[in-house]
Design an enzyme around this catalytic site. Structure first.
Site, PDB file in Angstrom:
ATOM      1  N   TYR A 199       0.850  -1.207   0.000  1.00 46.51           N
ATOM      2  CA  TYR A 199       0.000   0.000   0.000  1.00 46.51           C
ATOM      3  C   TYR A 199       0.879   1.248   0.000  1.00 46.51           C
ATOM      4  O   TYR A 199       1.047   1.901   1.035  1.00 46.51           O
ATOM      5  CB  TYR A 199      -0.881   0.023   1.257  1.00 46.51           C
ATOM      6  CG  TYR A 199      -1.670  -1.238   1.528  1.00 46.51           C
ATOM      7  CD1 TYR A 199      -2.669  -1.669   0.654  1.00 46.51           C
ATOM      8  CD2 TYR A 199      -1.437  -1.986   2.686  1.00 46.51           C
ATOM      9  CE1 TYR A 199      -3.404  -2.823   0.919  1.00 46.51           C
ATOM     10  CE2 TYR A 199      -2.169  -3.133   2.959  1.00 46.51           C
ATOM     11  CZ  TYR A 199      -3.144  -3.552   2.073  1.00 46.51           C
ATOM     12  OH  TYR A 199      -3.866  -4.686   2.351  1.00 46.51           O
ATOM     13  N   TRP A 253      -3.516   6.209   3.184  1.00 49.25           N
ATOM     14  CA  TRP A 253      -4.876   5.693   3.380  1.00 49.25           C
ATOM     15  C   TRP A 253      -5.574   6.447   4.497  1.00 49.25           C
ATOM     16  O   TRP A 253      -4.955   6.769   5.524  1.00 49.25           O
ATOM     17  CB  TRP A 253      -4.847   4.208   3.727  1.00 49.25           C
ATOM     18  CG  TRP A 253      -5.305   3.326   2.607  1.00 49.25           C
ATOM     19  CD1 TRP A 253      -6.549   2.802   2.455  1.00 49.25           C
ATOM     20  CD2 TRP A 253      -4.534   2.865   1.499  1.00 49.25           C
ATOM     21  NE1 TRP A 253      -6.604   2.053   1.313  1.00 49.25           N
ATOM     22  CE2 TRP A 253      -5.384   2.076   0.696  1.00 49.25           C
ATOM     23  CE3 TRP A 253      -3.226   3.071   1.070  1.00 49.25           C
ATOM     24  CZ2 TRP A 253      -4.950   1.472  -0.482  1.00 49.25           C
ATOM     25  CZ3 TRP A 253      -2.795   2.474  -0.091  1.00 49.25           C
ATOM     26  CH2 TRP A 253      -3.653   1.683  -0.858  1.00 49.25           C
ATOM     27  N   TRP A 259      -8.277   5.884   6.982  1.00 48.00           N
ATOM     28  CA  TRP A 259      -8.364   5.557   8.419  1.00 48.00           C
ATOM     29  C   TRP A 259      -7.040   5.063   8.968  1.00 48.00           C
ATOM     30  O   TRP A 259      -6.758   5.210  10.147  1.00 48.00           O
ATOM     31  CB  TRP A 259      -9.548   4.658   8.753  1.00 48.00           C
ATOM     32  CG  TRP A 259      -9.493   3.186   8.423  1.00 48.00           C
ATOM     33  CD1 TRP A 259      -8.767   2.588   7.444  1.00 48.00           C
ATOM     34  CD2 TRP A 259     -10.212   2.136   9.108  1.00 48.00           C
ATOM     35  NE1 TRP A 259      -9.012   1.233   7.452  1.00 48.00           N
ATOM     36  CE2 TRP A 259      -9.890   0.928   8.457  1.00 48.00           C
ATOM     37  CE3 TRP A 259     -11.097   2.088  10.171  1.00 48.00           C
ATOM     38  CZ2 TRP A 259     -10.426  -0.307   8.848  1.00 48.00           C
ATOM     39  CZ3 TRP A 259     -11.623   0.865  10.561  1.00 48.00           C
ATOM     40  CH2 TRP A 259     -11.291  -0.307   9.916  1.00 48.00           C
ATOM     41  N   ASP A 260      -6.181   4.539   8.070  1.00 50.40           N
ATOM     42  CA  ASP A 260      -4.843   4.151   8.538  1.00 50.40           C
ATOM     43  C   ASP A 260      -4.161   5.364   9.178  1.00 50.40           C
ATOM     44  O   ASP A 260      -3.590   5.268  10.268  1.00 50.40           O
ATOM     45  CB  ASP A 260      -3.975   3.666   7.369  1.00 50.40           C
ATOM     46  CG  ASP A 260      -4.513   2.389   6.733  1.00 50.40           C
ATOM     47  OD1 ASP A 260      -5.650   2.416   6.237  1.00 50.40           O
ATOM     48  OD2 ASP A 260      -3.799   1.361   6.746  1.00 50.40           O
ATOM     49  N   ASP A 313     -12.863  -4.971   3.852  1.00 51.17           N
ATOM     50  CA  ASP A 313     -13.252  -5.243   2.470  1.00 51.17           C
ATOM     51  C   ASP A 313     -14.049  -6.517   2.213  1.00 51.17           C
ATOM     52  O   ASP A 313     -15.173  -6.473   1.755  1.00 51.17           O
ATOM     53  CB  ASP A 313     -11.992  -5.261   1.595  1.00 51.17           C
ATOM     54  CG  ASP A 313     -11.075  -4.092   1.924  1.00 51.17           C
ATOM     55  OD1 ASP A 313     -11.503  -3.193   2.679  1.00 51.17           O
ATOM     56  OD2 ASP A 313      -9.947  -4.079   1.438  1.00 51.17           O
ATOM     57  N   GLU A 338       0.184  -7.295   9.171  1.00 50.84           N
ATOM     58  CA  GLU A 338      -1.099  -6.634   8.879  1.00 50.84           C
ATOM     59  C   GLU A 338      -2.232  -7.310   9.663  1.00 50.84           C
ATOM     60  O   GLU A 338      -3.082  -6.644  10.241  1.00 50.84           O
ATOM     61  CB  GLU A 338      -1.351  -6.743   7.374  1.00 50.84           C
ATOM     62  CG  GLU A 338      -2.498  -5.903   6.837  1.00 50.84           C
ATOM     63  CD  GLU A 338      -2.682  -6.091   5.334  1.00 50.84           C
ATOM     64  OE1 GLU A 338      -1.907  -6.866   4.709  1.00 50.84           O
ATOM     65  OE2 GLU A 338      -3.605  -5.471   4.771  1.00 50.84           O
TER      66      GLU A 338
HETATM   67  C1  9WN Z   1      -8.383  -1.141   0.000  1.00 49.98           C
HETATM   68  C2  9WN Z   1      -4.637   0.032   3.841  1.00 49.98           C
HETATM   69  C3  9WN Z   1      -5.968  -0.628   3.623  1.00 49.98           C
HETATM   70  C4  9WN Z   1      -6.826  -0.649   4.886  1.00 49.98           C
HETATM   71  C5  9WN Z   1      -8.065  -1.498   4.712  1.00 49.98           C
HETATM   72  C6  9WN Z   1      -7.653  -2.875   4.231  1.00 49.98           C
HETATM   73  C7  9WN Z   1      -6.848  -2.773   2.956  1.00 49.98           C
HETATM   74  C8  9WN Z   1      -7.240  -1.890   0.658  1.00 49.98           C
HETATM   75  C9  9WN Z   1      -6.809  -3.049  -0.212  1.00 49.98           C
HETATM   76  O1  9WN Z   1      -5.726  -1.942   3.158  1.00 49.98           O
HETATM   77  O2  9WN Z   1      -7.715  -2.307   1.952  1.00 49.98           O
HETATM   78  O3  9WN Z   1      -8.699  -0.015   0.757  1.00 49.98           O
HETATM   79  O4  9WN Z   1      -6.221  -2.801  -1.251  1.00 49.98           O
HETATM   80  O5  9WN Z   1      -7.061  -4.205   0.123  1.00 49.98           O
HETATM   81  O6  9WN Z   1      -8.759  -3.664   4.033  1.00 49.98           O
HETATM   82  O7  9WN Z   1      -8.776  -1.576   5.909  1.00 49.98           O
HETATM   83  O8  9WN Z   1      -7.206   0.640   5.210  1.00 49.98           O
HETATM   84  O9  9WN Z   1      -3.996  -0.517   4.927  1.00 49.98           O
END
Ligand code: 9WN
Length: 690
Positions: A30, A34, A36-37, A171, A407
């Site tokens: 990621y 993001w 809420w992160d 998700d 994670e």
């Molecule tokens: C889509 C970043 C995010 C978290 C979510 C988690 C995951 C993303 C993904 O990662 O989601 O938003 O690509 O799977 O489900 O809670 O914010 O850590």
């Protein structure tokens, strides 16, 4: 301080993921910011680096849409090409509201940020310096909530809907299956796309392709409608009222009220929002029969009866009524999730373990997530389920200490999954560890009480009752006081002080002064007497000396405050000395010190003393005061072991004792096999358990 090592590790995870302006959840999986992160990450930063916490939040809100929506992702222009879907797919440029200076996705996430900002303020050492930030961010937070109440509140009752599973943050939660399954992928047109996540992480641990097809189908609807909320509302097949999203919103509304008070703003709006959403969730989403809150399918107009950890979040949002909270607790503390004392279960899994489609390793379909457990911990504390809260606190800390800052974690073995070096795991670990560390490090202002104080002499009179009668009264009143005024380790000293039981108790112990009550029929009886007397002397001393913060306030607490028995005076230290003759290693875990780190106050019935000592020892070994870390070949233990070197002469004594009571098999095996285990001591929290 051993926790310090892990705090350093957690900080280095955040350093690695820090871009200079904000923190990515994980560099490989990621690589953007993001929503809420960042809310969780800023809470961690606010413990040691407020500047970063402020930057984190400001950067996110810099990408806030003109209509108030706070986007799920703010893309890092330098890292494009590594994640899917990215701006070329989202096409948020089609919306008149999307920001011009940032590339973002076109959905939002649970609005934790009001709550975060208040936490930052609470953690700030120089609070004044944070006021300009509060003033700057407050209107933006209001704007975000306004967007939710205007655009996502179709019945105007405070139940806010989400329009994509990604908006829930959970998700592929089984909660969304019934809605998603209605999207027949053979009948609808799904744009071409290439996933990237399943090339980085084992696909077994990620959502399935069919899930992604549906996720993408929904995104396609959004971009076709140029992110116009009214049109999307008409066309989108996924409209859900999520108890997690709405609970977090309530927690943030509540925080906004407090922030408004700090900066002298009007708090009417967030207060009304809080009341409206809390009531609506309480009245519409709770199943009394299933003892949990459910999501609501806005299209089918019915509850989605799927039990996930989201259903407990009204504890975090302060939404649940007392009755509902008791039911939630029953469910939470059951074999469906994780019962206290249950074998091989770590913290709260995200889905009911008893369900056929439960998975201990697949993403949001069962594993343990640290942010969810961290919020549940706050919720349990809020509703005063202290024992469960403490247990969660320690597992939330133990998982990354043992397995790394992953994670998510396997609900049976604790093994880490998904990406490693995950930011919110590190940040929330830091938050809990600081709490623990700061409590243990506190210094107390001391006062001296001079030589000795004898608590049980009020006038000289020879009692008429015989010794057995006096002792019977002592037991009876001790039991009443402990049962009525202490719960899960915390003691209501003020209520004891005012109670008739305490008056009678004082009267009874005053009779000890010149009666020989120290004749016992059995060893067990004698043991029970001294243990109860020790604990009651602690309580009596705290009340009589008006101790408000810690027994550390009083110099000589353990040596100079005494009860007189038949002309001889006994301090707490003296009683401890007497108890040694039984050579029972469990005794130290039955004695309280009126502190947060000491074992909880219990009444020890003469008849059941052995069973009760067994429970006391077991509970202590399974409490946050003993942390067994097989992966690090290390045990972190309470100072109580060191102070009781009479019973625990060497490392082996300690390990043997822990082994006897430890719950989980992996830990037991580790203690059995390994002779080279490192022992380290935890800081002792001397705060009064009042
Ligand atoms: C889509 C970043 C995010 C978290 C979510 C988690 C995951 C993303 C993904 O990662 O989601 O938003 O690509 O799977 O489900 O809670 O914010 O850590």
């Amino acid at each position: 301080m051993p926790i310090q090592d892990y705090i350093e590790k957690a900080k280095s995870v955040l350093d690695k993921n820090w871009t200079g302006e904000y923190t990515v959840p994980s560099v490989h999986l990621y690589p953007h910011q993001w929503n809420w992160d960042s809310g969780f990450i800023a809470i961690g930063y606010s413990r040691y680096n407020m500047e970063r916490a402020v930057k984190e939040i400001l950067h996110l809100f810099d990408a806030q849409w003109e209509n108030g929506m706070l986007p799920q992702i703010v893309f890092n222009k330098k890292a494009l090409g590594k994640y899917f879907p990215e701006p070329d797919f989202w096409r948020t440029d089609l919306s008149p509201y999307a920001p011009k200076n940032h590339l973002t996705s076109g959905i939002t996430m649970p609005p934790i940020h009001g709550y975060t900002v208040l936490k930052m303020f609470e953690n700030a050492r120089e609070k004044d310096r944070l006021i300009p930030f509060l003033k700057l961010i407050y209107p933006k937070l209001i704007k975000l909530h306004e967007y939710l109440y205007l655009e996502r509140n179709p019945d105007d009752n405070g139940l806010i809907y989400i329009r994509h599973p990604w908006e829930s943050g959970m998700d592929n939660s089984p909660m969304w299956d019934p809605i998603l399954e209605r999207i027949d992928i053979t009948k609808v047109k799904i744009p071409e796309f290439q996933r990237k996540d399943d090339k980085i992480i084992d696909p077994e641990q990620r959502p399935k392709d069919i899930d992604y097809k549906r996720y993408i189908y929904l995104v396609d609807i959004f971009r076709k409608n140029r992110y116009d909320e009214k049109k999307i509302f008409q066309e989108c097949p996924f409209l859900a009222v999520d108890p997690l999203f709405n609970s977090i919103l309530c927690a943030s509304n509540e925080a906004l009220v407090q922030i408004a008070e700090i900066i002298d703003e009007d708090y009417k709006k967030p207060e009304e929002w809080f009341l409206m959403t809390a009531r609506a969730v309480r009245d519409n989403l709770f199943s009394s029969e299933k003892k949990i809150f459910f999501a609501y399918d806005y299209i089918e107009k019915k509850l989605i009866e799927v039990e996930t950890a989201a259903g407990f979040m009204p504890l975090f949002g302060g939404i649940a009524s007392t009755q509902q909270a008791l039911k939630l607790y029953e469910k939470l503390n059951s074999l469906s999730f994780c019962r206290l004392g249950e074998k091989n279960c770590f913290a709260i899994p995200n889905y009911d373990k008893k369900k056929k489609d439960f998975s201990s390793f697949n993403y949001w379909r069962g594993p343990i997530w640290i942010n969810i457990n961290w919020m549940l911990y706050q919720g349990l504390l809020r509703y005063k389920f202290k024992q469960k809260a403490e247990h969660l606190e320690i597992t939330v800390m133990e998982l990354p200490m043992r397995f790394g800052f992953y994670e998510y974690f396997d609900s049976f073995t604790g093994k880490g999954y998904g990406t490693k070096d995950f930011s919110w795991t590190a940040a929330l670990f830091i938050d809990l560890a600081y709490d623990m560390y700061e409590k243990g490090r506190k210094e107390w202002e001391t006062r001296s009480i001079g030589k000795s104080i004898i608590l049980n002499i009020n006038g000289e009179h020879i009692p008429v009752e015989d010794e057995e009668e006096i002792k019977r009264d002592f037991y009876c009143l001790t039991e009443k006081i402990i049962k009525n005024f202490s719960k899960n380790g915390s003691v209501d000293y003020d209520r004891i002080r005012l109670s008739p039981e305490y008056k009678l108790y004082q009267n009874t112990v005053s009779k000890f002064a010149n009666k020989d009550i120290l004749k016992f029929k059995s060893e067990d009886e004698e043991k029970a007497f001294w243990i109860n007397l020790y604990n009651m002397l602690v309580i009596d001393s705290i009340i009589r000396l008006n101790i408000r913060n810690s027994v550390k306030e009083v110099d000589g607490f353990f040596s100079n405050i005494k009860y007189r028995i038949n002309g001889k005076d006994y301090s707490l230290d003296d009683i401890r000395e007497i108890l040694r003759k039984f050579n029972d290693k469990r005794v130290p875990f039955a004695l309280v010190k009126g502190t947060n780190s000491s074992p909880p106050l219990r009444f020890f019935k003469r008849k059941n003393i052995n069973r009760l000592l067994e429970i006391a020892a077991r509970d202590f070994i399974r409490s946050p005061e003993v942390i067994v870390l097989p992966e690090d070949n290390r045990i972190l233990i309470s100072e109580l072991f060191r102070w009781n070197d009479y019973y625990f002469k060497n490392k082996d004594d300690i390990i043997q004792f822990i082994k006897k009571y430890v719950k989980d098999d992996i830990k037991k095996d580790f203690l059995n096999k390994n002779d080279d285990i490192e022992l380290r001591y935890l800081l002792y929290d001397w705060t009064l358990n009042g």
